[in-house]
Design a protein around this motif. Structure first.
Motif, short mmCIF file in Angstrom:
data_model
loop_
_atom_site.label_atom_id
_atom_site.label_comp_id
_atom_site.label_asym_id
_atom_site.label_seq_id
_atom_site.Cartn_x
_atom_site.Cartn_y
_atom_site.Cartn_z
N TRP A 1 0.81 -1.21 0.00
CA TRP A 1 0.00 0.00 0.00
C TRP A 1 0.85 1.27 0.00
O TRP A 1 0.36 2.34 -0.36
CB TRP A 1 -0.98 0.03 1.18
N ALA A 2 2.12 1.15 0.39
CA ALA A 2 2.97 2.33 0.53
C ALA A 2 3.87 2.57 -0.68
O ALA A 2 4.65 3.52 -0.69
CB ALA A 2 3.84 2.20 1.78
N GLU A 3 3.78 1.76 -1.70
CA GLU A 3 4.71 1.84 -2.82
C GLU A 3 4.36 2.89 -3.86
O GLU A 3 5.23 3.32 -4.61
CB GLU A 3 4.83 0.47 -3.49
N SER A 4 3.11 3.32 -3.93
CA SER A 4 2.66 4.12 -5.06
C SER A 4 2.93 5.62 -4.97
O SER A 4 2.82 6.31 -5.98
CB SER A 4 1.15 3.92 -5.26
N ASP A 5 3.29 6.13 -3.82
CA ASP A 5 3.40 7.58 -3.65
C ASP A 5 4.53 7.91 -2.68
O ASP A 5 4.66 7.26 -1.64
CB ASP A 5 2.06 8.10 -3.11
N PRO A 6 5.33 8.92 -2.99
CA PRO A 6 6.44 9.29 -2.09
C PRO A 6 5.98 9.67 -0.69
O PRO A 6 6.65 9.36 0.29
CB PRO A 6 7.11 10.49 -2.78
N LEU A 7 4.83 10.34 -0.58
CA LEU A 7 4.32 10.73 0.73
C LEU A 7 3.91 9.49 1.53
O LEU A 7 4.19 9.40 2.73
CB LEU A 7 3.16 11.70 0.58
N ARG B 1 5.17 6.50 1.11
CA ARG B 1 6.41 5.80 1.47
C ARG B 1 7.03 6.41 2.71
O ARG B 1 7.44 5.70 3.63
CB ARG B 1 7.40 5.82 0.29
N ALA B 2 7.11 7.73 2.74
CA ALA B 2 7.71 8.40 3.90
C ALA B 2 6.89 8.13 5.17
O ALA B 2 7.46 7.84 6.23
CB ALA B 2 7.81 9.90 3.65
N TYR B 3 5.57 8.20 5.06
CA TYR B 3 4.70 7.92 6.20
C TYR B 3 4.91 6.49 6.69
O TYR B 3 5.07 6.23 7.88
CB TYR B 3 3.24 8.18 5.81
N HIS B 4 4.92 5.56 5.76
CA HIS B 4 5.13 4.14 6.08
C HIS B 4 6.48 3.93 6.75
O HIS B 4 6.58 3.25 7.76
CB HIS B 4 5.04 3.32 4.79
N ASP B 5 7.52 4.51 6.16
CA ASP B 5 8.89 4.26 6.63
C ASP B 5 9.20 4.92 7.97
O ASP B 5 10.04 4.43 8.72
CB ASP B 5 9.90 4.77 5.60
N GLU B 6 8.51 6.01 8.30
CA GLU B 6 8.87 6.78 9.48
C GLU B 6 7.83 6.75 10.60
O GLU B 6 8.18 6.94 11.77
CB GLU B 6 9.13 8.24 9.08
N GLU B 7 6.56 6.53 10.27
CA GLU B 7 5.51 6.68 11.28
C GLU B 7 4.64 5.45 11.48
O GLU B 7 4.37 5.07 12.62
CB GLU B 7 4.58 7.85 10.90
N GLN C 1 -3.35 0.27 13.86
CA GLN C 1 -2.20 -0.01 12.99
C GLN C 1 -1.26 1.20 12.95
O GLN C 1 -0.05 1.08 13.13
CB GLN C 1 -2.66 -0.31 11.55
N ALA C 2 -1.83 2.36 12.68
CA ALA C 2 -1.03 3.58 12.55
C ALA C 2 -0.29 3.90 13.85
O ALA C 2 0.87 4.33 13.83
CB ALA C 2 -1.91 4.75 12.14
N ALA C 3 -0.97 3.69 14.99
CA ALA C 3 -0.41 4.02 16.30
C ALA C 3 0.48 2.92 16.87
O ALA C 3 0.98 3.04 17.98
CB ALA C 3 -1.53 4.33 17.28
N GLY C 4 0.68 1.85 16.11
CA GLY C 4 1.58 0.79 16.54
C GLY C 4 1.01 -0.16 17.56
O GLY C 4 1.74 -0.95 18.15
N MET C 5 -0.30 -0.10 17.80
CA MET C 5 -0.90 -1.06 18.73
C MET C 5 -0.93 -2.45 18.12
O MET C 5 -0.98 -3.44 18.84
CB MET C 5 -2.31 -0.61 19.11
N VAL C 6 -0.93 -2.50 16.80
CA VAL C 6 -0.82 -3.76 16.09
C VAL C 6 0.21 -3.58 14.98
O VAL C 6 0.24 -2.55 14.32
CB VAL C 6 -2.19 -4.24 15.54
N ASN C 7 1.09 -4.56 14.84
CA ASN C 7 2.11 -4.52 13.79
C ASN C 7 1.59 -5.33 12.61
O ASN C 7 1.60 -6.55 12.64
CB ASN C 7 3.43 -5.10 14.32
N ASP C 8 1.15 -4.63 11.58
CA ASP C 8 0.64 -5.27 10.39
C ASP C 8 1.54 -5.06 9.18
O ASP C 8 1.10 -5.21 8.04
CB ASP C 8 -0.77 -4.76 10.07
N HIS C 9 2.80 -4.71 9.43
CA HIS C 9 3.75 -4.67 8.30
C HIS C 9 3.84 -6.08 7.74
O HIS C 9 3.87 -7.07 8.49
CB HIS C 9 5.13 -4.19 8.76
N SER C 10 3.89 -6.18 6.42
CA SER C 10 3.96 -7.50 5.78
C SER C 10 5.27 -8.20 6.16
O SER C 10 6.25 -7.56 6.57
CB SER C 10 3.86 -7.35 4.26
N ALA C 11 5.27 -9.51 6.02
CA ALA C 11 6.43 -10.32 6.43
C ALA C 11 7.70 -9.89 5.71
O ALA C 11 8.79 -9.93 6.30
CB ALA C 11 6.15 -11.80 6.17
N GLU C 12 7.59 -9.46 4.46
CA GLU C 12 8.78 -9.07 3.70
C GLU C 12 9.14 -7.59 3.84
O GLU C 12 10.19 -7.15 3.38
CB GLU C 12 8.60 -9.42 2.21
#
Length: 191
Positions: free
Chosen positions: A9-15, A17-23, A166-177
């Motif tokens: 879901w985070a691959e299509s847009d630079p914003l 990607r940054a949100y995914h990678d940092e927050e 998910q956003a607040a880190g109460m659940v880690n739903d980052h994909s396995a890879e």
């Protein structure tokens, strides 16, 4: 250089990607920041998260940095002002829900209930490491949704609450890879 793998879901847009990678998925323990995030998730209802991200700075300016003490004082003239602001999502019900959310947040605080402690206690005090398919909602998001609504919050259905978790880190739903999965999994205890 090795290719970085992210959640799709985070691959299509630079914003995104940054949100995914940092927050996204990093546990948030600050009550005010958690409330802001919940309010923004409510604005997202029926829309794509990228719309909210693109307007987040305007939202912060319009809602006085999401300071509940300031937002709770908003009157009908402020609602009308916000309805004319092209920088935010101009949905009267969502604007009014944010003002109501400030009221509930402060009622909880005045009753000695810290919003972060309350939410994290419901979540079990540490991030849930989801290893299965990513659901739209969960039994926990349903429970939290019911409790939030009981207290007077609006736009807090179980799907919105799960996205907030998910956003607040109460659940880690980052994909396995995803390269962020292990980084977010290291957060195991409430601070």
């Amino acid at each position: 250089m090795a290719e970085i793998h992210r959640c799709k879901w985070a691959e299509s847009d630079p914003l995104l990607r940054a949100y995914h990678d940092e927050e996204w998925g990093v546990p948030e323990f600050d009550s005010r920041a958690l409330w802001e995030l919940l309010m923004l998730e409510g604005f997202q209802a029926g829309l794509a998260w990228i719309i909210v991200l693109r307007k987040r700075d305007a939202f912060r300016q319009a809602f006085r940095q999401f300071d509940p003490v300031k937002v709770v004082k908003f009157k009908e003239a402020d609602v009308e002002r916000l309805m004319q602001n092209p920088g935010i999502i101009r949905a009267r019900a969502k604007i009014e829900a944010t003002i109501q959310g400030a009221r509930v947040f402060l009622e909880m605080k005045n009753a000695g209930i810290d919003f972060s402690n309350w939410a994290w206690d419901l979540a079990g005090g540490k991030p849930i490491q989801n290893t299965g398919p990513v659901p739209a909602e969960s039994p926990l998001s349903l429970t939290m949704s019911k409790e939030l609504r009981r207290r007077g919050f609006k736009f807090v259905g179980p799907v919105i609450v799960y996205a907030w978790m998910q956003a607040a880190g109460m659940v880690n739903d980052h994909s396995a890879e995803c390269f962020r999965r292990k980084a977010c999994a290291k957060y195991t205890l409430k601070k």
